[in-house]
Design a protein around this motif. Structure first.
Motif, PDB file in Angstrom:
ATOM      1  N   ASN A   1      -3.414 -26.752   6.457  1.00 55.96           N
ATOM      2  CA  ASN A   1      -2.661 -27.166   5.280  1.00 55.96           C
ATOM      3  C   ASN A   1      -2.939 -26.234   4.100  1.00 55.96           C
ATOM      4  O   ASN A   1      -2.046 -25.934   3.317  1.00 55.96           O
ATOM      5  CB  ASN A   1      -2.995 -28.614   4.913  1.00 55.96           C
ATOM      6  CG  ASN A   1      -2.177 -29.077   3.744  1.00 55.96           C
ATOM      7  OD1 ASN A   1      -0.950 -29.105   3.789  1.00 55.96           O
ATOM      8  ND2 ASN A   1      -2.853 -29.415   2.659  1.00 55.96           N
ATOM      9  N   VAL A   2      -4.179 -25.751   3.978  1.00 56.61           N
ATOM     10  CA  VAL A   2      -4.527 -24.835   2.892  1.00 56.61           C
ATOM     11  C   VAL A   2      -3.719 -23.543   3.019  1.00 56.61           C
ATOM     12  O   VAL A   2      -3.153 -23.056   2.034  1.00 56.61           O
ATOM     13  CB  VAL A   2      -6.051 -24.553   2.874  1.00 56.61           C
ATOM     14  CG1 VAL A   2      -6.398 -23.442   1.896  1.00 56.61           C
ATOM     15  CG2 VAL A   2      -6.812 -25.829   2.550  1.00 56.61           C
ATOM     16  N   GLU A   3      -3.630 -23.005   4.226  1.00 56.96           N
ATOM     17  CA  GLU A   3      -2.845 -21.785   4.443  1.00 56.96           C
ATOM     18  C   GLU A   3      -1.367 -22.050   4.191  1.00 56.96           C
ATOM     19  O   GLU A   3      -0.674 -21.238   3.567  1.00 56.96           O
ATOM     20  CB  GLU A   3      -3.064 -21.250   5.855  1.00 56.96           C
ATOM     21  CG  GLU A   3      -2.217 -20.044   6.217  1.00 56.96           C
ATOM     22  CD  GLU A   3      -2.481 -18.809   5.350  1.00 56.96           C
ATOM     23  OE1 GLU A   3      -1.620 -17.897   5.345  1.00 56.96           O
ATOM     24  OE2 GLU A   3      -3.528 -18.720   4.678  1.00 56.96           O
ATOM     25  N   LEU A   4      -0.865 -23.169   4.669  1.00 54.21           N
ATOM     26  CA  LEU A   4       0.533 -23.520   4.451  1.00 54.21           C
ATOM     27  C   LEU A   4       0.831 -23.638   2.960  1.00 54.21           C
ATOM     28  O   LEU A   4       1.834 -23.104   2.476  1.00 54.21           O
ATOM     29  CB  LEU A   4       0.865 -24.832   5.170  1.00 54.21           C
ATOM     30  CG  LEU A   4       2.282 -25.364   4.999  1.00 54.21           C
ATOM     31  CD1 LEU A   4       3.316 -24.377   5.542  1.00 54.21           C
ATOM     32  CD2 LEU A   4       2.418 -26.719   5.703  1.00 54.21           C
ATOM     33  N   SER A   5      -0.022 -24.318   2.238  1.00 50.72           N
ATOM     34  CA  SER A   5       0.201 -24.491   0.799  1.00 50.72           C
ATOM     35  C   SER A   5       0.200 -23.139   0.084  1.00 50.72           C
ATOM     36  O   SER A   5       0.997 -22.921  -0.832  1.00 50.72           O
ATOM     37  CB  SER A   5      -0.839 -25.428   0.195  1.00 50.72           C
ATOM     38  OG  SER A   5      -2.128 -24.867   0.225  1.00 50.72           O
ATOM     39  N   ARG A   6      -0.682 -22.231   0.514  1.00 51.91           N
ATOM     40  CA  ARG A   6      -0.708 -20.883  -0.085  1.00 51.91           C
ATOM     41  C   ARG A   6       0.608 -20.156   0.171  1.00 51.91           C
ATOM     42  O   ARG A   6       1.186 -19.541  -0.721  1.00 51.91           O
ATOM     43  CB  ARG A   6      -1.876 -20.071   0.493  1.00 51.91           C
ATOM     44  CG  ARG A   6      -2.049 -18.695  -0.161  1.00 51.91           C
ATOM     45  CD  ARG A   6      -3.024 -17.811   0.590  1.00 51.91           C
ATOM     46  NE  ARG A   6      -2.562 -17.435   1.926  1.00 51.91           N
ATOM     47  CZ  ARG A   6      -1.581 -16.558   2.159  1.00 51.91           C
ATOM     48  NH1 ARG A   6      -0.930 -15.990   1.186  1.00 51.91           N
ATOM     49  NH2 ARG A   6      -1.228 -16.272   3.402  1.00 51.91           N
ATOM     50  N   ARG A   7       1.109 -20.258   1.407  1.00 44.59           N
ATOM     51  CA  ARG A   7       2.343 -19.549   1.764  1.00 44.59           C
ATOM     52  C   ARG A   7       3.571 -20.091   1.038  1.00 44.59           C
ATOM     53  O   ARG A   7       4.496 -19.335   0.752  1.00 44.59           O
ATOM     54  CB  ARG A   7       2.584 -19.619   3.272  1.00 44.59           C
ATOM     55  CG  ARG A   7       1.609 -18.793   4.070  1.00 44.59           C
ATOM     56  CD  ARG A   7       1.987 -18.803   5.525  1.00 44.59           C
ATOM     57  NE  ARG A   7       0.992 -18.170   6.354  1.00 44.59           N
ATOM     58  CZ  ARG A   7       1.167 -17.908   7.645  1.00 44.59           C
ATOM     59  NH1 ARG A   7       2.297 -18.238   8.255  1.00 44.59           N
ATOM     60  NH2 ARG A   7       0.208 -17.339   8.334  1.00 44.59           N
ATOM     61  N   VAL A   8       3.595 -21.390   0.771  1.00 43.04           N
ATOM     62  CA  VAL A   8       4.781 -21.970   0.120  1.00 43.04           C
ATOM     63  C   VAL A   8       4.628 -22.074  -1.391  1.00 43.04           C
ATOM     64  O   VAL A   8       5.581 -22.438  -2.080  1.00 43.04           O
ATOM     65  CB  VAL A   8       5.181 -23.331   0.727  1.00 43.04           C
ATOM     66  CG1 VAL A   8       5.475 -23.181   2.209  1.00 43.04           C
ATOM     67  CG2 VAL A   8       4.137 -24.397   0.476  1.00 43.04           C
TER      68      VAL A   8
END
Length: 158
Positions: A26-33
């Motif tokens: 989720n941390v990586e996803l949040s960074r990407r979006v």
């Protein structure tokens, strides 16, 4: 009847990223979006709860597992009553060789996506299961040569 989803640009970014890589944190996803992790997680959970995200799965390399034959079968039924269509659809769920099945319009009634270890196994399935099934009128098969495109199941707008 399902309503069309009301999604904003961030939701679409989340869907694009998860369709490309459903294993990211989720941390990586949040960074990407471009949003923080807590609202990102809430959005993902909402997308899951509303059924927009149906699940997560690993995409396997069929030839590496010895599953070298990919074919499509177009099935025509003798009778297309709702009962007969449902009965055939139910049968497809019990055939492991059938990896995807669609009821279609036009000259055929069903399109089956089949994966088998070898041609003899696929031929046996066609002869022993498909053509001998009550109410099956026609079976047309198409063996694939090679996959030329492999994208996610849904095009995500830019």
């Amino acid at each position: 009847m399902l309503q069309k989803a009301d999604l904003d640009a961030i939701d679409w970014k989340i869907l694009r990223e998860l369709q490309e890589d459903g294993r990211m944190t989720n941390v990586e996803l949040s960074r990407r979006v471009g949003i923080s992790a807590p609202p990102c997680l809430r959005r993902v959970r909402r997308l899951e709860e509303t059924g927009i995200i149906r699940g997560y799965r690993a995409l396997l390399n069929a030839p590496a597992l010895g599953m070298d034959v990919v074919a499509f079968c177009l099935i025509g039924l003798k009778h297309q009553s709702e009962t007969e269509l449902k009965a055939f659809a139910d049968l497809t769920r019990g055939w492991p060789i059938v990896r995807g099945a669609w009821m279609v319009s036009g000259e055929s009634d069903f399109l089956l996506h089949c994966v088998a270890s070898d041609l003899a196994t696929f031929q046996s399935f066609v002869i022993e299961a498909l053509t001998s099934t009550p109410n099956v009128d026609t079976v047309r098969t198409a063996l694939t040569i090679r996959k030329v495109k492999d994208e996610g199941l849904v095009e995500i707008p830019a």
